[in-house]
Design a protein around this motif. Structure first.
Motif, PDB file in Angstrom:
ATOM      1  N   SER A  22      23.683  45.666  36.474  1.00 11.25           N
ATOM      2  CA  SER A  22      24.077  45.370  37.849  1.00 11.25           C
ATOM      3  C   SER A  22      23.244  46.202  38.800  1.00 11.25           C
ATOM      4  CB  SER A  22      25.570  45.680  38.072  1.00 11.25           C
ATOM      5  OG  SER A  22      25.810  47.080  37.968  1.00 11.25           O
ATOM      6  N   GLY A  23      23.025  45.651  39.991  1.00  9.50           N
ATOM      7  CA  GLY A  23      22.269  46.371  41.004  1.00  9.50           C
ATOM      8  C   GLY A  23      22.097  45.521  42.235  1.00  9.50           C
ATOM      9  N   GLY A  24      22.316  46.120  43.427  1.00 11.24           N
ATOM     10  CA  GLY A  24      22.300  45.311  44.641  1.00 11.24           C
ATOM     11  C   GLY A  24      23.391  44.255  44.543  1.00 11.24           C
ATOM     12  N   HIS A  25      23.061  43.014  44.884  1.00 11.13           N
ATOM     13  CA  HIS A  25      24.005  41.912  44.746  1.00 11.13           C
ATOM     14  C   HIS A  25      23.813  41.181  43.422  1.00 11.13           C
ATOM     15  CE1 HIS A  25      24.433  42.747  48.998  1.00 11.13           C
ATOM     16  NE2 HIS A  25      25.414  41.866  49.104  1.00 11.13           N
ATOM     17  N   ASP A  26      22.944  41.708  42.561  1.00  7.21           N
ATOM     18  CA  ASP A  26      22.608  41.044  41.305  1.00  7.21           C
ATOM     19  C   ASP A  26      23.500  41.515  40.164  1.00  7.21           C
ATOM     20  OD1 ASP A  26      20.611  39.896  42.722  1.00  7.21           O
ATOM     21  OD2 ASP A  26      18.962  40.928  41.730  1.00  7.21           O
ATOM     22  N   LEU A  27      23.912  40.561  39.342  1.00  5.75           N
ATOM     23  CA  LEU A  27      24.625  40.851  38.104  1.00  5.75           C
ATOM     24  C   LEU A  27      24.045  39.935  37.038  1.00  5.75           C
ATOM     25  CD1 LEU A  27      26.925  42.276  36.581  1.00  5.75           C
ATOM     26  CD2 LEU A  27      28.459  40.467  37.351  1.00  5.75           C
ATOM     27  N   ARG A  28      23.492  40.530  35.969  1.00  8.41           N
ATOM     28  CA  ARG A  28      22.755  39.742  34.985  1.00  8.41           C
ATOM     29  C   ARG A  28      23.095  40.160  33.564  1.00  8.41           C
ATOM     30  NH1 ARG A  28      17.714  37.546  37.683  1.00  8.41           N
ATOM     31  NH2 ARG A  28      18.100  37.982  39.884  1.00  8.41           N
ATOM     32  N   VAL A  29      23.053  39.168  32.676  1.00  6.75           N
ATOM     33  CA  VAL A  29      23.158  39.408  31.235  1.00  6.75           C
ATOM     34  C   VAL A  29      21.847  38.951  30.606  1.00  6.75           C
ATOM     35  CG1 VAL A  29      24.306  38.776  29.093  1.00  6.75           C
ATOM     36  CG2 VAL A  29      25.669  39.178  31.147  1.00  6.75           C
ATOM     37  N   TRP A  30      21.210  39.884  29.908  1.00  7.65           N
ATOM     38  CA  TRP A  30      19.909  39.616  29.284  1.00  7.65           C
ATOM     39  C   TRP A  30      20.103  39.367  27.800  1.00  7.65           C
ATOM     40  CZ3 TRP A  30      15.841  40.121  32.863  1.00  7.65           C
ATOM     41  CH2 TRP A  30      16.157  40.808  34.046  1.00  7.65           C
ATOM     42  N   GLY A  58      29.660  36.826  42.472  1.00  8.51           N
ATOM     43  CA  GLY A  58      31.063  37.137  42.729  1.00  8.51           C
ATOM     44  C   GLY A  58      31.269  38.152  43.828  1.00  8.51           C
ATOM     45  N   HIS A  59      30.624  39.304  43.756  1.00  7.33           N
ATOM     46  CA  HIS A  59      30.820  40.366  44.736  1.00  7.33           C
ATOM     47  C   HIS A  59      30.149  40.023  46.065  1.00  7.33           C
ATOM     48  CE1 HIS A  59      32.630  43.643  42.302  1.00  7.33           C
ATOM     49  NE2 HIS A  59      32.032  43.025  41.298  1.00  7.33           N
ATOM     50  N   THR A  60      30.697  40.584  47.133  1.00  4.96           N
ATOM     51  CA  THR A  60      30.106  40.407  48.464  1.00  4.96           C
ATOM     52  C   THR A  60      29.274  41.617  48.871  1.00  4.96           C
ATOM     53  OG1 THR A  60      32.115  41.303  49.507  1.00  4.96           O
ATOM     54  CG2 THR A  60      31.999  38.907  49.202  1.00  4.96           C
ATOM     55  N   GLY A  61      29.299  42.674  48.068  1.00  2.80           N
ATOM     56  CA  GLY A  61      28.521  43.882  48.364  1.00  2.80           C
ATOM     57  C   GLY A  61      27.691  44.287  47.169  1.00  2.80           C
ATOM     58  N   ASN A  62      27.213  45.528  47.193  1.00  4.44           N
ATOM     59  CA  ASN A  62      26.416  46.048  46.079  1.00  4.44           C
ATOM     60  C   ASN A  62      27.297  46.295  44.859  1.00  4.44           C
ATOM     61  OD1 ASN A  62      23.978  46.136  47.546  1.00  4.44           O
ATOM     62  ND2 ASN A  62      24.544  48.104  48.437  1.00  4.44           N
ATOM     63  N   GLY A 109      34.803  47.153  47.393  1.00  4.87           N
ATOM     64  CA  GLY A 109      36.175  47.498  47.009  1.00  4.87           C
ATOM     65  C   GLY A 109      36.770  46.592  45.954  1.00  4.87           C
ATOM     66  N   GLN A 110      35.997  45.648  45.455  1.00  8.82           N
ATOM     67  CA  GLN A 110      36.493  44.704  44.465  1.00  8.82           C
ATOM     68  C   GLN A 110      36.246  45.185  43.043  1.00  8.82           C
ATOM     69  OE1 GLN A 110      36.312  40.148  45.252  1.00  8.82           O
ATOM     70  NE2 GLN A 110      34.387  40.969  46.012  1.00  8.82           N
ATOM     71  N   ILE A 111      37.178  44.860  42.168  1.00 12.05           N
ATOM     72  CA  ILE A 111      36.954  44.940  40.723  1.00 12.05           C
ATOM     73  C   ILE A 111      36.996  43.512  40.202  1.00 12.05           C
ATOM     74  CG2 ILE A 111      37.826  45.737  38.498  1.00 12.05           C
ATOM     75  CD1 ILE A 111      39.094  48.093  39.952  1.00 12.05           C
ATOM     76  N   CYS A 112      35.960  43.096  39.509  1.00 11.36           N
ATOM     77  CA  CYS A 112      35.893  41.743  38.966  1.00 11.36           C
ATOM     78  C   CYS A 112      35.881  41.805  37.440  1.00 11.36           C
ATOM     79  CB  CYS A 112      34.655  40.997  39.456  1.00 11.36           C
ATOM     80  SG  CYS A 112      34.661  40.664  41.236  1.00 11.36           S
ATOM     81  N   GLU A 140      41.100  42.542  44.835  1.00 10.18           N
ATOM     82  CA  GLU A 140      40.639  42.921  46.168  1.00 10.18           C
ATOM     83  C   GLU A 140      41.207  44.276  46.571  1.00 10.18           C
ATOM     84  OE1 GLU A 140      38.580  41.147  47.911  1.00 10.18           O
ATOM     85  OE2 GLU A 140      38.559  39.256  46.796  1.00 10.18           O
ATOM     86  N   ARG A 141      40.373  45.097  47.219  1.00 13.12           N
ATOM     87  CA  ARG A 141      40.793  46.416  47.702  1.00 13.12           C
ATOM     88  C   ARG A 141      41.597  47.157  46.630  1.00 13.12           C
ATOM     89  NH1 ARG A 141      40.125  47.074  53.351  1.00 13.12           N
ATOM     90  NH2 ARG A 141      39.227  45.185  54.267  1.00 13.12           N
ATOM     91  N   ALA A 142      41.002  47.238  45.454  1.00 14.20           N
ATOM     92  CA  ALA A 142      41.693  47.784  44.285  1.00 14.20           C
ATOM     93  C   ALA A 142      42.127  49.236  44.482  1.00 14.20           C
ATOM     94  CB  ALA A 142      40.789  47.668  43.058  1.00 14.20           C
TER      95      ALA A 142
END
Length: 454
Positions: free
Chosen positions: A291-299, A311-315, A334-337, A351-353
């Motif tokens: 994860s990093g920035g707005h990116d979330l990846r599975v390699w 999913g996230h709206t922030g970093n 503030g989100q946990i996904c 939201e706002r966990a």
């Protein structure tokens, strides 16, 4: 943006792969079967057992693939029987015990093992909390890693110091010091420590710092082994593939790199992230989540593909695998996904966990997350004064907060011991990547928190 990027190009950026000049096969290591015997050399004295092993080894050269699978399966069953005998301290073992163990191992490796343990956690034994502190580490603690046997914890800080503690008595065992950069022997680090990882067999301790280099140490003696150079900026995350010496690293330079520590060589780089890669995790498969920035990846390393998630709206500052199929993330929104690798959108979002900041009413960002492996339990940290523990339910699509553990300061790293009886929490005055906020009353330390279990 595509969900599946396949082949040699990822998001229009060609993926590069490099091999060591001295070893064209450095990125392919064959793991020796756990119970395979090694024959003795001709110069050594050969016992009867050794002769039998040598004969067996020569016969193995002529066996078919099916015969080899059968032989290795028998050895695996014998090893399980030995372990269960030692654990149960009895001569006879019921067949269903071995069957249950085999099934559990299969489910664990396939990522389908789901143990329900969250309901057993009834509270915190505050009287038994241990505080691990070292006077040399005056600045914020940024990271720690646990040995696989839960005997030792290694803690890194912004002082450029790594400290080794014994979890049994909380005593300091050793220290890698801060040292100015020099051309001679490497005796310590010259910049802030940002990431730590230890191999499953405790042979290698890897340390990433702001210099962009990865230092390899012997965790038993703190003798320097090797410096891995390749990243152009901070090394923000490190992770070992379980039961191997394959190391994955991520960096502020937007890349993920693969290393082979058996050969002490660089294997390849993974490109695609559009911003700093802040967190990385892996388990048994040739698969890495970052994860990093707005990116979330599975390699998917062997398939040379990557999956992109939204999913996230922030970093997205934190990512941790719960099992081979599910992972959790936390960010500055503030989100946990909670995610499944099979879906590009989260199974659920909390939201706002950790509430909101009283001053500006912005959500407190999630600074650390971790899961108890292959269970329905995970924990999260922020700067709101609590580590919160959550139960995952309904196929991980719903949640329930089951405990709040009171701590003071930024939670920069958290982890369960393998048996789930303790939670380790690194708390500090500042966030691990910056100094834009401060909890002045916090003390830089690692808390070892025991639970009251049913």
């Amino acid at each position: 943006m595509p969900f599946l990027a396949k082949g040699k190009r990822m998001n229009g950026i060609k993926r590069s792969k490099f091999l060591s000049k001295n070893d064209n096969n450095s990125n392919v290591t064959k793991k020796r079967p756990k119970n395979e015997e090694v024959t003795s050399s001709e110069d050594e004295e050969v016992t009867k057992d050794d002769e039998n092993d040598a004969i067996s080894s020569s016969e193995d050269e002529n066996e078919t693939a099916q015969e080899k699978k059968l032989r290795l399966a028998k050895l695996y069953l014998q090893e399980i029987e030995k372990e269960e005998k030692a654990r149960l301290e009895q001569e006879e073992i019921e067949p269903d015990v071995i069957s249950k163990r085999l099934r559990q191992d299969y489910l664990k490796e396939s990522g389908k093992l789901r143990l329900s343990v969250a309901d057993k956690y009834k509270g915190v034994d505050y009287s038994g909390v241990k505080i691990l502190r070292c006077r040399q580490q005056r600045n914020s603690l940024t990271c720690f890693c646990l040995s696989s046997d839960d005997k030792y914890v290694f803690v890194g800080s912004k002082d450029g110091i790594v400290v080794k503690y014994s979890l049994r008595d909380g005593a300091k065992v050793g220290l890698i010091p801060f040292t100015r950069r020099n051309e001679g022997e490497v005796v310590g680090h010259s910049s802030e420590i940002l990431s730590l990882a230890i191999s499953t067999d405790s042979k290698f301790l890897t340390v990433g710092d702001k210099s962009g280099n990865i230092q390899i140490w012997d965790p038993a003696t703190f003798k320097h082994v090797k410096t891995l150079m390749g990243h152009k900026s901070w090394v923000t995350g490190l992770a070992f593939k379980k039961e191997t010496h394959t190391l994955y690293s991520c960096s502020k330079d937007k890349t993920v790199k693969v290393w082979n520590l058996d050969e002490m060589s660089y294997v390849e780089s993974l490109f695609g992230h559009q911003d700093m890669v802040a967190s990385i995790d892996t388990l048994y498969r040739d698969r890495v989540v970052t994860s990093g920035g707005h990116d979330l990846r599975v390699w998917k390393i062997t398939e040379e593909t990557q999956l992109i998630y939204n999913g996230h709206t922030g970093n997205i500052d934190n990512v941790r695998l719960i099992n081979e199929e599910n992972f959790i993330t936390g960010g500055d929104d503030g989100q946990i996904c909670v995610w499944s690798i099979l879906r590009k959108k989260p199974l659920q979002c909390i939201e706002r966990a950790h509430g909101e900041n009283e001053g500006n009413h912005q959500a407190n960002w999630i600074t650390a997350v971790c899961g108890l492996m292959n269970t329905d339990l995970f924990a999260s940290g922020s700067k709101d004064g609590f580590v919160r523990m959550w139960k995952l339910d309904n196929g991980f699509k719903s949640n329930k907060e089951i405990l709040k553990v009171k701590v003071e300061g930024f939670v920069n790293s958290i982890a369960f011991t393998s048996d789930g009886q303790y939670l380790l929490v690194a708390v500090s005055r500042e966030y691990r990547f910056g100094r834009w906020d401060c909890v002045k009353d916090a003390k830089n330390c690692v808390l070892v928190i025991p639970f009251l279990l049913e």
